[in-house]
Design a protein around this motif. Sequence first.
Motif, PDB file in Angstrom:
ATOM      1  N   MET A 120      19.305 -26.684 128.159  1.00 24.27           N
ATOM      2  CA  MET A 120      19.963 -25.993 127.058  1.00 24.27           C
ATOM      3  C   MET A 120      19.726 -26.744 125.757  1.00 24.27           C
ATOM      4  O   MET A 120      19.329 -27.906 125.749  1.00 24.27           O
ATOM      5  N   GLN A 121      19.995 -26.063 124.673  1.00 22.17           N
ATOM      6  CA  GLN A 121      19.940 -26.641 123.332  1.00 22.17           C
ATOM      7  C   GLN A 121      21.369 -26.975 122.907  1.00 22.17           C
ATOM      8  O   GLN A 121      22.317 -26.341 123.364  1.00 22.17           O
ATOM      9  N   PRO A 122      21.548 -27.965 122.013  1.00 22.01           N
ATOM     10  CA  PRO A 122      22.902 -28.246 121.521  1.00 22.01           C
ATOM     11  C   PRO A 122      23.530 -26.994 120.907  1.00 22.01           C
ATOM     12  O   PRO A 122      22.861 -26.192 120.273  1.00 22.01           O
ATOM     13  N   GLY A 123      24.790 -26.812 121.165  1.00 19.50           N
ATOM     14  CA  GLY A 123      25.500 -25.662 120.628  1.00 19.50           C
ATOM     15  C   GLY A 123      25.536 -24.474 121.568  1.00 19.50           C
ATOM     16  O   GLY A 123      26.217 -23.492 121.285  1.00 19.50           O
ATOM     17  N   GLN A 124      24.837 -24.541 122.693  1.00 15.54           N
ATOM     18  CA  GLN A 124      24.841 -23.421 123.634  1.00 15.54           C
ATOM     19  C   GLN A 124      26.041 -23.461 124.580  1.00 15.54           C
ATOM     20  O   GLN A 124      26.259 -22.521 125.315  1.00 15.54           O
ATOM     21  N   ALA A 125      26.776 -24.565 124.568  1.00 14.34           N
ATOM     22  CA  ALA A 125      27.971 -24.682 125.405  1.00 14.34           C
ATOM     23  C   ALA A 125      28.978 -25.565 124.686  1.00 14.34           C
ATOM     24  O   ALA A 125      28.600 -26.481 123.962  1.00 14.34           O
ATOM     25  N   GLU A 126      30.232 -25.291 124.901  1.00 14.59           N
ATOM     26  CA  GLU A 126      31.301 -26.104 124.330  1.00 14.59           C
ATOM     27  C   GLU A 126      31.758 -27.107 125.381  1.00 14.59           C
ATOM     28  O   GLU A 126      32.159 -26.726 126.486  1.00 14.59           O
ATOM     29  N   PHE A 127      31.676 -28.392 125.043  1.00 17.04           N
ATOM     30  CA  PHE A 127      32.149 -29.437 125.939  1.00 17.04           C
ATOM     31  C   PHE A 127      32.672 -30.565 125.072  1.00 17.04           C
ATOM     32  O   PHE A 127      31.904 -31.308 124.471  1.00 17.04           O
ATOM     33  N   GLU A 128      33.978 -30.666 124.975  1.00 14.28           N
ATOM     34  CA  GLU A 128      34.625 -31.668 124.125  1.00 14.28           C
ATOM     35  C   GLU A 128      34.820 -32.964 124.909  1.00 14.28           C
ATOM     36  O   GLU A 128      35.277 -32.937 126.058  1.00 14.28           O
ATOM     37  N   THR A 129      34.463 -34.074 124.275  1.00  9.91           N
ATOM     38  CA  THR A 129      34.631 -35.392 124.885  1.00  9.91           C
ATOM     39  C   THR A 129      35.233 -36.336 123.842  1.00  9.91           C
ATOM     40  O   THR A 129      34.519 -37.130 123.239  1.00  9.91           O
ATOM     41  N   PRO A 130      36.537 -36.256 123.616  1.00 10.98           N
ATOM     42  CA  PRO A 130      37.166 -37.042 122.555  1.00 10.98           C
ATOM     43  C   PRO A 130      36.947 -38.556 122.670  1.00 10.98           C
ATOM     44  O   PRO A 130      36.866 -39.239 121.667  1.00 10.98           O
TER      45      PRO A 130
END
Length: 79
Positions: free
Chosen positions: A38-48
């Motif tokens: 995938m390319q960045p921005g194709q999925a949301e995955f938050e890692t604070p």
Amino acid sequence: MKFISWNVNGFRSCLGKGFEEFFKAQDADFVCIQESKMQPGQAEFETPEHEQFWYSAEKKGYSGTAIFAKHKPISVSYG
């Protein structure tokens, strides 16, 4: 330190199969994934607690890696 390296064979698919819960439960210092496809921005995955470093193939749907780092790396190189 705890390092995890995983060939996920498609990160978006992996997210739909409980990757986020696995990621949180492991509490690893570094999680490295291969074959994100995938390319960045194709999925949301938050890692604070982790910085994200993505490297994608030029052709969509191929290869790709990501590193989620709890500790700031000394340096980062792409290519």
